[in-house]
Design an enzyme around this catalytic site. Structure first.
Site, PDB file in Angstrom:
ATOM      1  N   ARG A  48     -24.657  42.100  92.743  1.00  0.00           N
ATOM      2  CA  ARG A  48     -25.625  42.894  91.966  1.00  0.00           C
ATOM      3  C   ARG A  48     -26.087  44.128  92.745  1.00  0.00           C
ATOM      4  NH1 ARG A  48     -29.718  42.250  87.712  1.00  0.00           N
ATOM      5  NH2 ARG A  48     -31.743  42.959  88.432  1.00  0.00           N
ATOM      6  N   LEU A  74     -31.991  48.630  85.163  1.00  0.00           N
ATOM      7  CA  LEU A  74     -31.163  47.430  85.230  1.00  0.00           C
ATOM      8  C   LEU A  74     -32.099  46.264  84.941  1.00  0.00           C
ATOM      9  CD1 LEU A  74     -28.802  45.584  86.149  1.00  0.00           C
ATOM     10  CD2 LEU A  74     -29.349  46.175  88.492  1.00  0.00           C
ATOM     11  N   SER A  75     -31.774  45.460  83.938  1.00  0.00           N
ATOM     12  CA  SER A  75     -32.644  44.340  83.557  1.00  0.00           C
ATOM     13  C   SER A  75     -32.798  43.344  84.692  1.00  0.00           C
ATOM     14  CB  SER A  75     -32.060  43.598  82.355  1.00  0.00           C
ATOM     15  OG  SER A  75     -31.910  44.452  81.259  1.00  0.00           O
ATOM     16  N   GLN A  76     -33.926  42.610  84.694  1.00  0.00           N
ATOM     17  CA  GLN A  76     -34.129  41.598  85.735  1.00  0.00           C
ATOM     18  C   GLN A  76     -33.083  40.498  85.569  1.00  0.00           C
ATOM     19  OE1 GLN A  76     -36.123  42.097  83.109  1.00  0.00           O
ATOM     20  NE2 GLN A  76     -37.483  40.380  82.723  1.00  0.00           N
TER      21      GLN A  76
END
Ligand code: SAH
Length: 226
Positions: A48, A74-76
């Site tokens: 990531r 960027l989403s959690q």
């Protein structure tokens, strides 16, 4: 780009981007209710930190959304895991994603689904995501710079369409690109502007809309930014 000697270390990560940090992230996801082992395993294995600017890479495995430039995020990890779990529960062969962004959600899906298409409207993001996905050998993904509101008509129908940006009304064009029985998963705003993760199942000419949980996403916007 980086030199070939740097690559293995870069991919694996060190310190705050190491395998241990990734394992802690997936342990947390499991504790928070992510049950699908395939999702946890893929997220434990994929870097990531490579989907963020170097200055933010050390925060990649925190349970938070992070900026990726152009006002986008960027989403959690939890959100990525949850959406991937929802997509996988349909056992899809062909999936369309709207909102490539950094390409992280795309990568996770690409490891779990035979064929994937993903559309992004901002050229800078589209470009960087393409480079990352090539580096990570996600060969089953086709990317396009376009307004995702039009879907990907030449490759329709899709078993699942996933939106990673919030719509304010049900995108009927996208519903029409679902296979019969297919599912769209999207953040959808209500009249008060509150966002709900929503599942829409196409059943012939009808669609069944099911509201899941409250979420927060950047808005689905129109047009292309070059
Ligand atoms: N899944 C992404 C999340 C990125 S945020 C990730 O893992 O990084 C949502 C993305 O949707 C943004 O990059 C935004 O530019 C994109 N987006 C918004 N409206 C869009 C549209 N109409 N077509 C394609 N992409 C869109």
């Amino acid at each position: 780009m980086h030199s070939p000697e740097q690559l293995p270390e870069l991919l694996r990560g060190v310190g705050m981007t190491s395998q241990r940090t990734r394992d802690r992230m997936t342990a947390r996801l499991a504790a928070q209710g992510i049950e699908d082992d395939r999702v946890l395993q893929v997220m434990a294995g994929e870097p990531r930190h490579l989907f963020l600017d170097e200055a933010l890479a050390h925060r990649a495995y925190e349970d938070t959304s992070l900026p990726i430039g152009h006002g986008q995020t960027l989403s959690q990890p939890w959100m990525v895991a949850r959406m991937t779990e929802l997509v996988l529960s349909e056992s899809p062969r062909r999936v369309l994603e709207i909102g490539t962004g950094s390409g992280y959600q795309t990568l996770i899906l690409s490891r779990l689904i035979p064929e994937l298409w993903s559309v992004e409207r901002i050229n800078g993001l589209h470009h960087r995501a393409s480079a990352r996905l090539r580096l990570l050998q996600a060969h089953n993904v086709r990317l396009r710079l376009a307004d995702g509101g039009h879907g990907w008509p030449e490759s329709a129908p899709f078993d699942v369409i996933l939106l990673t940006a919030c719509a304010h009304e049900l995108p009927e064009v996208l519903v029409s690109q679902l296979a019969d029985g297919g599912v769209m998963i999207l953040p959808l705003a209500d009249i008060d502007g509150e966002q709900w993760l929503t599942r829409v199942r196409r059943d012939g000419n009808q669609s069944h809309v099911q509201r899941l949980e409250r979420v927060r996403f950047v808005p689905l916007l129109q047009g292309v930014i070059r």
